[in-house]
Design an enzyme around this catalytic site. Structure first.
Site, PDB file in Angstrom:
ATOM      1  N   GLU A   1       0.923  -0.400  -4.973  1.00 16.38           N
ATOM      2  CA  GLU A   1       0.319   0.865  -5.374  1.00 16.38           C
ATOM      3  C   GLU A   1       1.428   1.902  -5.487  1.00 16.38           C
ATOM      4  O   GLU A   1       2.172   2.125  -4.531  1.00 16.38           O
ATOM      5  CB  GLU A   1      -0.674   1.289  -4.293  1.00 16.38           C
ATOM      6  CG  GLU A   1      -1.374   2.570  -4.582  1.00 16.38           C
ATOM      7  CD  GLU A   1      -2.138   3.084  -3.367  1.00 16.38           C
ATOM      8  OE1 GLU A   1      -3.180   3.699  -3.568  1.00 16.38           O
ATOM      9  OE2 GLU A   1      -1.681   2.879  -2.225  1.00 16.38           O
TER      10      GLU A   1
ATOM     11  N   ASP B   1       0.841  -1.201   0.000  1.00 18.31           N
ATOM     12  CA  ASP B   1       0.000   0.000   0.000  1.00 18.31           C
ATOM     13  C   ASP B   1       0.880   1.256   0.000  1.00 18.31           C
ATOM     14  O   ASP B   1       1.892   1.315   0.703  1.00 18.31           O
ATOM     15  CB  ASP B   1      -0.855  -0.032   1.282  1.00 18.31           C
ATOM     16  CG  ASP B   1      -1.818   1.124   1.394  1.00 18.31           C
ATOM     17  OD1 ASP B   1      -2.773   1.163   0.618  1.00 18.31           O
ATOM     18  OD2 ASP B   1      -1.601   1.989   2.267  1.00 18.31           O
TER      19      ASP B   1
HETATM   20  C1  GLC Z   1      -4.074   3.359  -0.073  1.00 19.40           C
HETATM   21  C2  GLC Z   1      -5.339   2.565  -0.024  1.00 19.40           C
HETATM   22  C3  GLC Z   1      -6.456   3.467   0.355  1.00 19.40           C
HETATM   23  C4  GLC Z   1      -6.164   4.045   1.705  1.00 19.40           C
HETATM   24  C5  GLC Z   1      -4.787   4.709   1.739  1.00 19.40           C
HETATM   25  C6  GLC Z   1      -4.348   4.957   3.130  1.00 19.40           C
HETATM   26  O1  GLC Z   1      -4.128   4.360  -1.026  1.00 19.40           O
HETATM   27  O2  GLC Z   1      -5.568   1.945  -1.263  1.00 19.40           O
HETATM   28  O3  GLC Z   1      -7.686   2.807   0.367  1.00 19.40           O
HETATM   29  O4  GLC Z   1      -7.130   5.000   2.048  1.00 19.40           O
HETATM   30  O5  GLC Z   1      -3.801   3.875   1.180  1.00 19.40           O
HETATM   31  O6  GLC Z   1      -3.965   3.754   3.728  1.00 19.40           O
END
Ligand code: GLC
Length: 548
Positions: free
Chosen positions: A283, A220
């Site tokens: 991500e 993440d």
């Molecule tokens: C990432 C997740 C998202 C979350 C953020 C904070 O972007 O995909 O859903 O709000 O991290 O953890």
């Protein structure tokens, strides 16, 4: 909370022994299916999906041909941000874990389905014991596990860094008279990755789950792991306009994509490499031209930095062809591509494209070169649902209303049949089910031979019977006349894909001949001989196996 017994041994999938394309790593070969665990299947009537519910739906995953599932966080959490506020990295939240987690892995592995967990290294919940210790005193040994700083000269926050969820990213803490940094909610303090102890603790988290048989992780927010050590102010983005929420009016020069973050990702990759056949996807945010960095060259980082180019592209043949090329050009030679068309942070693609073009999207996703990712419900053509003001749960919408940032509409529960709450839960679902559940659910679409769901299933099966769709080179064919065209070529065999992206018939000026493998309309005899030029029907996509 689920307690863990001894780690199971020997239940991990053994390397495939079959021939041909199956020799390539599993994560290049499979379809990866994101499941927001809380929205998939509830087993105990509390209105929230759980692991027992998921376990009861593994037949469906196998029927569809899913090769790996990625679960949104299932760890103990105050759940202020869909579980991305973690209070313990090595346990299961009682909401999800009424059964032994190991059973789920075993069941999935028996069905040849891999399990990918969400790994949230950038921040914890403010309820995590590490943070409770860190904030207790400046002298606490865990003080430097988080990012603490003195006020600026004027007494305000140390610099102008903004939280993604609005407002200053610095939160004043009275107890010890300093600010702490949070990229997201103030209840999600950022870990300090400059601390070797933090890095080792997080490596141990990965090992903990890999020993239990977990096949991979989705990292993440990997782009924000390191922040500028000098705490320099971010510059204003001259291109940003008032249509963007305030945090997005700055360039994230000093908070995103720092060189140190790339080193930390390479370290995580080494940890994953301690175990056989594990995978890191992640991500990466930001623009396509940055995505290549996340693969790394000599020091590998992520196996699959997630690519949202198809979701973000205008839906016309010329733009799509250009965006596909731009992405493929932006990744290193030999890097394996991936394509993501849905997710828990992204508005549902069927709402943007409409149901007819959602079929072409499926054909595109599953015939491009690269690992396909889609999000539970995309295969049903689920659309954005309307959330009444008093049911909003997403902190983004609560903090910055009015910018179309609410993520609840794409997080609505899965619809299985036309029974109470679409078969999702016997209790009140945590988010509304939305309209049209009786017409658009798994059971109804399974019975309809020409449904989008059947198209997904057919396309997934086609990748197995035509491995050229997995390993073949992507060879662009100039797109004209609103038709996106390309070929997939391997060992002298070629598959031709042509997608009519408009709701009118279009002439495909192609001179070849071959056999029709699939049309998005699912109404023609497959294997039928075809010869160009062809008239594609409105919204029709075709896959044709070319004659030598
Ligand atoms: C990432 C997740 C998202 C979350 C953020 C904070 O972007 O995909 O859903 O709000 O991290 O953890």
């Amino acid at each position: 909370m689920t307690s863990f017994g001894a780690a199971p041994s020997g239940d991990h999938l053994s390397p495939s022994t079959r021939s041909g394309y199956e020799k390539i790593p599993w994560w290049q070969r499979v379809i990866i299916y994101e499941i927001a665990t809380i929205s998939f299947q509830d087993s105990n009537g509390d209105g929230k999906g759980d692991l027992a519910g998921l376990l009861s739906r593994t037949d469906y995953l196998e029927w569809l041909g899913i090769g790996a599932v990625w679960l949104t966080p299932v760890y103990p959490s105050p759940m202020l941000d869909l579980g991305y506020d973690i209070a313990d990295y090595c346990a299961i939240d009682p909401t999800f874990g009424t059964l032994d987690f190991d059973r789920l892995i075993q069941e999935l592995h028996q069905r040849d389905i891999r399990l990918i967990l969400d790994f949230v290294p950038n921040h914890t919940s403010d309820q995590h014991p590490w943070f409770l210790e860190s904030r207790s005193s400046r002298r606490n040994p865990k003080r430097d596990w988080y990012i603490w700083a003195d006020p600026s000269d004027n007494g305000g926050p140390p610099n102008n860094w903004q939280s993604r969820f609005s407002g200053s990213a610095w939160q004043w803490d009275d107890t010890t008279g300093q600010y702490y940094y949070h990229s997201f909610l103030r209840e999600q303090p950022d870990l300090n990755w400059r601390s070797p102890a933090v890095r080792e603790a997080m490596a141990e988290v990965l090992r903990f789950w890999m020993k239990r048989g977990v096949d991979g992780f989705r990292v993440d927010a990997s782009a924000v792991l390191a922040k500028d050590e000098l705490l320099r102010d971010n510059p204003v983005d001259p291109e940003a306009d008032e249509s963007k929420p305030p945090p997005q009016r700055y360039k994230n020069t000093f908070t995103d994509d720092r060189p140190e973050a790339m080193t930390y990702l390479a370290d995580l990759r080494k940890v994953v490499g301690e175990f056989d056949e594990r995978m890191l996807c992640g991500e990466v945010q930001g623009k396509t031209d940055r995505i290549g960095h996340f693969y790394g060259q000599d020091n590998p980082r992520l196996h699959l930095p997630l690519n949202f180019a198809l979701l973000d592209s205008p839906w016309d043949a010329i733009s799509l062809q250009a965006n596909i090329d731009a992405y493929l050009n932006a990744i290193p030679d030999k890097a394996w591509p991936d394509w993501v068309v849905g997710g828990h942070d992204k508005h549902r693609i069927a709402s943007k494209l409409g149901q007819a073009q959602a079929r072409n999207l499926a054909m595109l996703l599953l015939t491009l070169k690269g690992t396909p990712f889609f999000y539970a419900g995309d295969e049903l053509g689920m659309e954005q649902i309307t959330i009444p003001a008093d049911r909003v749960t997403d902190p983004f919408e609560k903090l910055v209303p009015g910018y179309d940032l609410n993520r609840d509409p794409e997080r609505a529960p899965m619809r299985w049949d036309d029974s109470l709450n679409g078969g999702f839960s016997k209790g009140e679902p945590w988010l509304p089910m939305g309209l049209g559940v009786a017409e658009r659910n798994v059971a109804v679409l399974q019975k309809d031979d020409r449904s989008l769901l059947q198209l997904y299933k057919r396309l997934i099966a086609l990748r197995v019977s035509e491995p050229g769709l997995i390993v073949g080179d992507y060879v662009p064919v100039p797109s004209r006349n609103d038709i996106l065209t390309y070929r997939r070529v391997v060992d002298g065999e070629a598959i031709f894909v042509a997608l009519n992206l408009v709701p009118e018939a279009r002439r495909l000026t192609w001179q070849g001949a071959g056999r029709l493998l699939l049309t998005t309309h699912l109404d023609q005899f497959h294997g039928e001989r075809v010869r160009g030029p062809l008239l594609l029907r409105p919204d029709e996509g075709v896959v044709i196996k070319l004659k030598d």
